[in-house]
Design an enzyme around this catalytic site. Sequence first.
Site, PDB file in Angstrom:
ATOM      1  N   HIS A  68       0.817  -1.221   0.000  1.00 54.88           N
ATOM      2  CA  HIS A  68       0.000   0.000   0.000  1.00 54.88           C
ATOM      3  C   HIS A  68       0.852   1.273   0.000  1.00 54.88           C
ATOM      4  CE1 HIS A  68       0.232  -0.045   4.562  1.00 54.88           C
ATOM      5  NE2 HIS A  68       0.320   1.260   4.343  1.00 54.88           N
ATOM      6  N   ASP A  99      -0.024  -7.445   1.212  1.00 53.14           N
ATOM      7  CA  ASP A  99       0.425  -6.069   1.459  1.00 53.14           C
ATOM      8  C   ASP A  99       1.944  -5.981   1.567  1.00 53.14           C
ATOM      9  OD1 ASP A  99       0.370  -3.375   1.822  1.00 53.14           O
ATOM     10  OD2 ASP A  99      -0.594  -3.398   3.789  1.00 53.14           O
ATOM     11  N   SER A 177       4.346   2.694   7.871  1.00 51.95           N
ATOM     12  CA  SER A 177       4.007   1.571   6.997  1.00 51.95           C
ATOM     13  C   SER A 177       5.192   1.124   6.161  1.00 51.95           C
ATOM     14  CB  SER A 177       2.858   1.963   6.060  1.00 51.95           C
ATOM     15  OG  SER A 177       1.660   2.117   6.771  1.00 51.95           O
TER      16      SER A 177
END
Length: 479
Positions: A68, A99, A177
Site C-alpha cells: 500500500h 500487502d 508503513s
Amino acid sequence: MRIIWIVLLSTLLLTASSHHEDITKQAIVKIYTTSKIPNYQEPWNSSMRSSTGSGAIIEGEYILTNAHVVANQAFIEVQRYGQRKRYIAKVYAVSHQADLALLKVEEKAFFEGVIPLTFGSLPKVEQKIVVYGYPMGGNTLSATIGVVSRVEHHVYAHSGEAFLAVQVDAAVNPGNSGGPALSDGKIVGVVMQVITKSQNIGYLVPVNMVQHFIEDMKDGTCDGFADLGLGTQKLENPAIRRYYGLDDNVSGKLIVKVVHNSSVSASLQEGDILTAVDGHNVENDGTVEFRNHEYTHYQHYVDAYQMGETVKLDIIRDQKKMQVEAPLEHVADDMYLVKTTRYDTMPKYFVYGGYVFSPLTRNLIVSTKLNRLKLSYLASKWQEDDKSEVVVLLKVLASDMSRGDNDFAMWPIDKINGEPFKDFEEFYQKMQAAKSEYIVLEDNDGVKVIIDKEEAQMKQNAILKKYNIEFDKSIDLRK
C-alpha cells in the site's frame, strides 16, 4: 579493581550495542511515492497524490516495504538513513494480497556501505520488538519499542483478505508503513496497519508471510496465496454433531459449499467434515494449533504452501475417514463473484448514451454509500458456472434522453434483452451486438431500464463532450 573492570565491560557492551544499532539504521529507507489514484465513481478520471512510507534493505539489493506504500504508483524515490540524496526506485514485485512489495534501485551507489537486514522467526507473545520508520511528526528516523501482544489471523486492510498477523503495542503511525519490526536485530515483521481510535494497537505482516512472498516471486511471477474455495460451518452445536454422527473425540468444520471452479471441486463435496489440514487437527471453531496453546484459522497451513503445490486434507464422508490431496491452483479472486480490491490499474467502464456501466469491485463499493447493503451481499457470494462477475449501471449522466432514469446508480443488472450474461466482457459484447430497436436492462426484481438504441448512438458524442469525457470506454475495451 573489580569495579573498574565492571565499568569497562559495561562501556564495551554499550559501545557494541550502539555500533550494532547504527548498522541497523543504515538499512532503513524512507520512501516517497507519487500515485495516480483512480476515481471509481468517474472511472475516466484520476488524481495525483504524494505520500511517504518506510522500508528496509534486505539481501539481493531489494527494499522491502508494504504494497500500500507504492500502490497505484507513478513515481517512486527512496532515501537512506543519514543521507539527503534521493534515488529513483521501481517496483520489482508486489503482493497486494499480503500487502508486501519489493523495490529495486538501479544506482549501485545507493547500497554502498550498507549491511542488509536478515530475517528472524515468527515472534512469540511478550517478545520485545523495535519498530523503525519515518512516521508523521518529524522527518528523521523514528524507533519505538514494544512487545508482541498476540499472533492470529486478521483482515489485512489493503486487500480485505485474512492472513496471519502479529499485533504489537509499539507506537505505529502513518508513515511507519513498510518499516521493519526487529527482534535481536532481525526482521520479524513489516509494519502494516493500526486500529484507529485505539491505544497503540498495531499490526505486522509476520516474517513467515514475507518469506513466502520472496520465495514466490523468485520465478519472476507473484502467484499469491491459495484459496481452497470452500464454504464451511462450525461444528460446536451438539445437535449438528449428533446429526453427522460425530463423537467427542472428533472435531472439524462442516463443508457447506464447494466452489464449482475450485481445485477441490472433484475431490470434496458438500456434507464432508474437514478434520485436519496438513496433519494438523481442525477444531470445531475452525482453528488449528500452530504453537503450544496458540490457535489461528486452519487456512494458516494452506498459506504455508506455494501455488502449484498440494496440501493434504483429512475428511469424514458418510462417517468414513478419508484423506485427499488438494492442489493449490487458485487465489480468492478466481472464485469470488466480486473481485477483491484493485490496485495498479484503472477501472473498467463504458458509456452508452450517457448510461455508465462498470463491473462491480470492492473499490466501487467502498467509494459510495448507495445500495451498500445489496452490493455487500453480492461481494460475499461465490462465482457460479454461469456467473463470474456482477455488472452495475454505475450512474446516468443527465440529458434529454435519460429523463426519469437519473436516480439509477450502483444498480446491479441481471439480464440484457431477456438474456443473462456471465461477466462484464460478455455484457459489453451483447450491448454492442444488440439489433433490436430498444436495449432492455433488467435486475432480478424485474425492474427495467430501457434505452432507445438509435437515440443513444446519435447523442453519444454530444453527451461525452458535455461531461468532458475523452473516451467512451476504458483502455482494455478500446484495445
